[in-house]
Design a protein around this motif. Structure first.
Motif, PDB file in Angstrom:
ATOM      1  N   VAL A  39      -0.131 -30.448 137.611  1.00 44.42           N
ATOM      2  CA  VAL A  39      -1.347 -29.871 137.149  1.00 44.42           C
ATOM      3  C   VAL A  39      -1.474 -29.927 135.693  1.00 44.42           C
ATOM      4  O   VAL A  39      -2.578 -30.349 135.305  1.00 44.42           O
ATOM      5  CB  VAL A  39      -1.484 -28.434 137.566  1.00 44.42           C
ATOM      6  CG1 VAL A  39      -2.786 -27.799 136.965  1.00 44.42           C
ATOM      7  CG2 VAL A  39      -1.437 -28.025 139.064  1.00 44.42           C
TER       8      VAL A  39
ATOM      9  N   THR B 110      -4.693 -32.458 134.141  1.00 48.94           N
ATOM     10  CA  THR B 110      -5.447 -31.865 133.207  1.00 48.94           C
ATOM     11  C   THR B 110      -5.446 -32.427 131.972  1.00 48.94           C
ATOM     12  O   THR B 110      -6.603 -32.525 131.346  1.00 48.94           O
ATOM     13  CB  THR B 110      -5.498 -30.316 133.249  1.00 48.94           C
ATOM     14  OG1 THR B 110      -4.808 -29.821 134.613  1.00 48.94           O
ATOM     15  CG2 THR B 110      -6.529 -29.688 132.598  1.00 48.94           C
TER      16      THR B 110
ATOM     17  N   VAL C 258      -7.405 -31.977 139.919  1.00 45.94           N
ATOM     18  CA  VAL C 258      -6.842 -30.834 140.253  1.00 45.94           C
ATOM     19  C   VAL C 258      -6.670 -30.464 141.869  1.00 45.94           C
ATOM     20  O   VAL C 258      -5.597 -29.931 142.193  1.00 45.94           O
ATOM     21  CB  VAL C 258      -7.171 -29.597 139.311  1.00 45.94           C
ATOM     22  CG1 VAL C 258      -6.642 -28.398 139.623  1.00 45.94           C
ATOM     23  CG2 VAL C 258      -6.994 -30.101 137.809  1.00 45.94           C
ATOM     24  N   GLU C 259      -7.858 -30.627 142.356  1.00 46.14           N
ATOM     25  CA  GLU C 259      -8.000 -30.117 143.743  1.00 46.14           C
ATOM     26  C   GLU C 259      -6.891 -31.330 144.580  1.00 46.14           C
ATOM     27  O   GLU C 259      -6.416 -30.673 145.621  1.00 46.14           O
ATOM     28  CB  GLU C 259      -9.255 -30.442 144.149  1.00 46.14           C
ATOM     29  CG  GLU C 259     -10.333 -29.263 143.714  1.00 46.14           C
ATOM     30  CD  GLU C 259      -9.921 -27.993 144.355  1.00 46.14           C
ATOM     31  OE1 GLU C 259      -9.161 -27.874 145.377  1.00 46.14           O
ATOM     32  OE2 GLU C 259     -10.724 -27.107 144.136  1.00 46.14           O
TER      33      GLU C 259
ATOM     34  N   LEU D  28      -3.604 -29.583 144.173  1.00 40.02           N
ATOM     35  CA  LEU D  28      -3.362 -28.484 144.805  1.00 40.02           C
ATOM     36  C   LEU D  28      -3.211 -28.793 146.314  1.00 40.02           C
ATOM     37  O   LEU D  28      -2.509 -28.225 146.856  1.00 40.02           O
ATOM     38  CB  LEU D  28      -4.731 -27.445 144.536  1.00 40.02           C
ATOM     39  CG  LEU D  28      -4.582 -26.579 143.275  1.00 40.02           C
ATOM     40  CD1 LEU D  28      -5.712 -25.902 143.208  1.00 40.02           C
ATOM     41  CD2 LEU D  28      -3.277 -26.015 143.176  1.00 40.02           C
TER      42      LEU D  28
ATOM     43  N   THR E 116      -4.940 -22.228 137.649  1.00 44.27           N
ATOM     44  CA  THR E 116      -4.600 -22.929 138.906  1.00 44.27           C
ATOM     45  C   THR E 116      -3.632 -22.233 139.921  1.00 44.27           C
ATOM     46  O   THR E 116      -3.753 -22.256 141.064  1.00 44.27           O
ATOM     47  CB  THR E 116      -3.864 -24.281 138.512  1.00 44.27           C
ATOM     48  OG1 THR E 116      -4.565 -24.951 137.303  1.00 44.27           O
ATOM     49  CG2 THR E 116      -3.919 -25.352 139.643  1.00 44.27           C
TER      50      THR E 116
ATOM     51  N   GLY F  24      -4.630 -21.068 143.320  1.00 44.38           N
ATOM     52  CA  GLY F  24      -3.953 -21.702 144.513  1.00 44.38           C
ATOM     53  C   GLY F  24      -3.408 -20.340 145.260  1.00 44.38           C
ATOM     54  O   GLY F  24      -3.246 -20.380 146.685  1.00 44.38           O
TER      55      GLY F  24
ATOM     56  N   VAL G 289     -11.277 -23.497 142.497  1.00 41.36           N
ATOM     57  CA  VAL G 289     -10.370 -23.786 141.529  1.00 41.36           C
ATOM     58  C   VAL G 289     -10.882 -24.931 140.632  1.00 41.36           C
ATOM     59  O   VAL G 289     -10.730 -25.049 139.358  1.00 41.36           O
ATOM     60  CB  VAL G 289      -8.866 -24.063 141.897  1.00 41.36           C
ATOM     61  CG1 VAL G 289      -7.835 -24.676 140.754  1.00 41.36           C
ATOM     62  CG2 VAL G 289      -8.383 -23.119 142.841  1.00 41.36           C
TER      63      VAL G 289
ATOM     64  N   VAL H  23     -10.999 -24.749 136.555  1.00 41.68           N
ATOM     65  CA  VAL H  23     -10.299 -25.546 135.676  1.00 41.68           C
ATOM     66  C   VAL H  23     -11.318 -26.459 134.766  1.00 41.68           C
ATOM     67  O   VAL H  23     -11.359 -26.665 133.762  1.00 41.68           O
ATOM     68  CB  VAL H  23      -9.540 -26.733 136.369  1.00 41.68           C
ATOM     69  CG1 VAL H  23      -9.066 -27.963 135.431  1.00 41.68           C
ATOM     70  CG2 VAL H  23      -8.235 -26.152 137.000  1.00 41.68           C
TER      71      VAL H  23
END
Lengths: 384, 384, 384, 384
Positions: free
Chosen positions: A349, A353, A372-373, A376, C353, C357, C368, C372
């Motif tokens: 992450v 980012t 980021v998704e 995750l 995050t 999560g 999320v 972010v």
């Protein structure tokens, strides 16, 4: 600052504390006993039946020492080149060997075991084959087990540079039939970089001892250090006591956590990171995801941008440090290290980012949200 | 355990803490800036106008690198031999040089500058002269300033090994006209042993660059590391980050305490120790007290006793660790180190008592009372 | 593990190293001098003209000592209560004071200076006013400067608990007219928690000395330690030498980095974190964003979820540790600390995050991606 | 500097390193589990069947907490006074107890168990007896086992201050029938001084819980911390995480080395030191050698000299730090600590020489030679 590089890496706090242990006198029984145990313990991490051989300088020196000690005027060397480090090994072979043959692929590709087999068939006089498992400046891995099988069949000595894969991936000298297996504490073991760890087979020792050109009384001599692990032997030269203290803690951590668990978090972090950077709109450097390393994610520098600008922006804005390429890959790729303490999914992450934010600042439309998704999703899919 | 050896030595607590600083990435500006400052700071300790050259392995490797880099097929080398380390330097000269000439004295003696002058006059083709300032395995020092003057007059390059004298005695490259001056953090600077510190003159660089046999892309290459001190240069190989952190603290301590003060306590401790061991009934190894080092006191093993027994008894009964000889002096002498944090007069008391107690246990009638009184008298005589 | 709590917090590596400095004897001049300098240096951080008063136990003990030392049988105390810690202070007042008056607001609200003024007008006999600046279990801050002005006008002694705001926000004893200002090393200074730091005004000392009920020869006595900062005074009780070493490094770091810069990164991290968690679909605990602290972000536990489950999920899946509430807020909120080394914007990404999560894993549809993006937007908007 | 004081003492290097472990969040399971194990491990060192109770401030605070928690308005306290600390305990009894009875002997003497028996017979209403085992400011020990037997017979609660004897001598709560046994990490365990370790019997807990005057929500409450050792309990106040880390290493060291071995080296060092200082011409402070502590050697300041001059001279000339007396013994004696890492016979040599040298410098004719010979004779007589 968060260091997400391909080495020197962020070091485990416990290893840092071990570096501050008192420096013992190398001739004293306290140190001699410690050192013997260290070599045996490191051998356990290597799954190797003999004590590990430790050289007291960083792995590039260790590799040079391997080349000088093992390769003599009678040797024909096949060097398998899929990256900067594979290419570089040749320079240590040339002055001493009879002939250097290079089998080279583009630096975003991996060596094909069949091509190795073909080459060996064509040149039965090849005595030594060299392979870099993970060519760090490219973030790509070669099929070391399959290649090892081919080399074994042929009978040449097999030298494996596993400096930046061992302890982050399931690779050991015996798995891949290596005769000399080279690694170090400064990558996936999460330690400082000043030592080399080797496993040397009996065949390799015989080859070295038969090599009339091998150095002695030299930093480049493996023979000098062969028996140094024994508590009843003195050292040929002064060992780096503090580095040995650090290695001791790094190996303890690795064995205590459990190698499978350590490899798993390296693999999971790398997978999450690859998912994130590609979802964000970047391209992996590796020609295929299967050859991307679990210990470093290398991605292409987007058109129109410069690697050093991206690195500088991520550092300035997010306090995250990435690696550039090196040599032939310098400026062409960005490397995100997943080694040691930062081989934890949350750092995927952080990487995505910081990289995405840096790219945006330079005008590239990174889809950080998607990145980021994707990270995750990959983490959520993992059995916790 | 109290370590009173000639190295690896007991390390200052502040240096131990510095070893546990975070390991920074070597390509990051934080480390590049730190490293430039470290080379400049170390140069100040050396009183040298150029940045110090740091090699990332212990000084024996540094000396091998000096030999390989500076000595080529055209060089006639005069090696001045007053001990094991002086003798040993020859082995790194032989393979590469045109001719090796050794001027050797017994290992409890020092080199006579007049003899050097005579040799140089006889052989004007000598291009390089090598001298070990303090030959640690004998605890004796050579008149480096006087010899340097002789060598300068002749014109040969002057290589000086000051590994175990620098920072414990008033010796610097410029004082003695050294072209290459080699030392390290692991002796009188009170640090760990895994680095080499060098001062290299412009003449020496010119000689190295003109040497067709010099190694490149090698741990033995000085040239590779020549510009590594600059923050805008990358490193040829990975530096030992933790060792550099330790050196940084060691040099800071040395400069903050004040070099004169540091030399003074080394000298005073050695003088007190020599007074004590001789008053106790032991004999110095050095033929004359004037050539006994201020950083190591070597004494003859009394007749009928064995060095390792004495060392073992001092360790078992008093927790004090001494050094044996090395190579040709092994078993013939006991060495008491006065380096770094133990270069304090109270450790002369510790040494004399532990040594005396051990000798008694083995049947030698050491007059410990007289020894301690002699130490105290020497301490009391010093301006506090 | 990444510790994002409201304390004990993740400690700066340099402070950790300082904790391992040798423990000096408290009567020796080395320590006495160090301690005097520490009290003066800490006073500079407090912008306070007198030496800081250090008590050798955590700030809750320090606050108890303040209550016992400053509050006697003649005192009418107005305790301003906006949270668990404000409420708790009363228990240390009751046994000794003449009367305790509490002005209480809901624990997601802040004290109104006008209400304080009204209360003081109504009860001119109030001699002491107590305020918690940042009531950590709620993550909310009170307008300490404005309240201080009101209290000053009235003339009562003003006691301020700035334990978890000082060094993360621009708050100092003089700014807010505090007579006794209490803080500690274990929050925004990024140190360990075992000391209390106080600034005590001359008026407060006079009040204490006039208090017949004040303890002496006790951990609860401020008077015992009043002159302990002076190098020519011995200590009433043994100081916590290691903690003092840690504080020394923490204050050095704070002053070297520059307080403004430190506050800025606390503020920016908190702002980014608030933007992220609200964009993700969560609600701040604070009734209004203006009263949310720059050092802790508290958010409401979404309906149907349990705080401990969220904390456990973030820990298990992401290795991130958050705080629960405490006392009356336990189970009602989640706290994300922004203190010391983790007061860096990248940790807002980490927090959002990991929290998002974890929430998803428990069935809450956290956005999320939006979180972010909101964090990144906030970071990008900041002048770097 | 070599610290030979009666505390704070020189700390073991491994404990110093433990102090630099990461500071964990006290509500996190990592810390909660660690803390439970720490309390159980410390109990093993105490040979106590219940978890140790740890208070998070130095032992003087712990003793004050014991007095406040255990002693109420119904208690008649017999305080046994053989030194400054025994006398001092009374001040914490007086405000709360029904009556304080002191049985006092000169401060170079020890309490006679028969006198205790007589006192208890005379006053059957005594509910609590307090004893300092080793009254550090005098370097003398009381017969705690015999006194404990007397107290047990009578039935009063027995409070024992073993702060500076536990872990240096064979003394444990159960041996001496203590109901509350108080010690700490900063003396013979060789750690930093900021914690209190207690063993509290079920009888004592019952007494405390029946005490209506016991403090709650206070640093002085034992009850608050009673269950804090359990991993499923939160802490009443913030624990000193770094100090707990240090204690953990100190207890590990103690148990790993083996308590018998640790006591032996304390005893042997003290015996050698007493032999040395008396042979040198000094007089022990203790009226009889049998009551001189194995953890501190106190000697009378020779006529005409001043304690602080002797301490200053030993420090300036030899770098050795001794303790002065304290309170009523201040200026009358010099104390040489034998605690933790310096409880090794070689430090008896260091102490005798530095003390003797300092005395000479001030005009006292110390026979250092005889002193050192006496130390050596004592060491040689010991089974190695």
């Amino acid at each position: 600052m968060i260091t997400l590089t391909s080495g020197p890496v962020s070091v485990y706090p416990r290893v840092l504390r071990a570096l501050s242990r008192p420096v013992h006198y190398d001739h004293d029984i306290t140190f001699l006993t410690f050192y013997e145990e260290l070599c045996l313990k490191t051998a356990r991490a290597l799954k190797w039946p003999e004590p590990a051989l430790i050289l007291h300088a960083e792995p590039a020196v260790g590799l040079e020492a391997v080349a000088r000690s093992a390769i003599g005027g009678a040797d024909v060397v096949l060097s398998l080149v899929s990256g900067v480090y594979g290419k570089g090994f040749g320079q240590w072979c040339v002055p001493g060997c009879k002939e250097l043959i290079e089998l080279e692929v583009p630096f975003n590709e991996a060596i094909d075991p069949l091509a190795v087999a073909a080459q060996l068939e064509q040149r039965p006089d090849i005595t030594i084959v060299n392979l870099v498992h993970h060519d760090t400046p490219s973030g790509t891995v070669n099929p070391v087990v399959e290649i090892g099988r081919v080399v074994r069949r042929h009978g040449a000595l097999f030298l494996v540079d596993a400096v930046s894969s061992f302890a982050g991936m399931d690779v050991h000298p015996d798995d891949c039939g290596a005769d000399i297996f080279v690694t170090g504490p400064g990558k996936c073991l999460g330690g400082p970089p000043g030592l080399t760890i080797l496993a040397v087979s009996q065949r390799a020792w015989a080859h070295i001892e038969a090599n009339p050109d091998r150095p002695r009384a030299s930093v480049l001599s493996l023979t000098d250090w062969k028996d140094a692990w024994r508590r009843d032997q003195t050292f040929p030269f002064t060992p780096s006591v503090a580095e040995a203290n650090g290695l001791d803690a790094a190996v303890d951590l690795y064995l205590e956590e459990g190698p499978e668990r350590v490899w798993h978090r390296h693999a999971m972090t790398a997978a999450a990171c690859r998912a994130g950077v590609t979802a964000m709109g970047c391209s992996l450097w590796a020609a295929r995801e299967e050859i991307a390393a679990d210990t470093t994610t290398a991605l292409q520098v987007p058109d129109g941008l410069r690697a050093e600008e991206i690195i500088a922006a991520a550092r300035a804005r997010f306090g995250v440090i990435f690696s550039n390429g090196r040599g032939a890959t310098l400026g062409k790729l960005i490397r995100i290290g997943h080694m040691g303490p930062v081989a934890e999914p949350i750092y995927a992450v952080v990487a995505v980012t910081a990289l995405g934010g840096a790219l945006r600042e330079l005008g590239f439309k990174a889809d950080v949200a998607a990145g980021v998704e994707a990270v995750l999703a990959r983490i959520a899919a993992s059995p916790e």
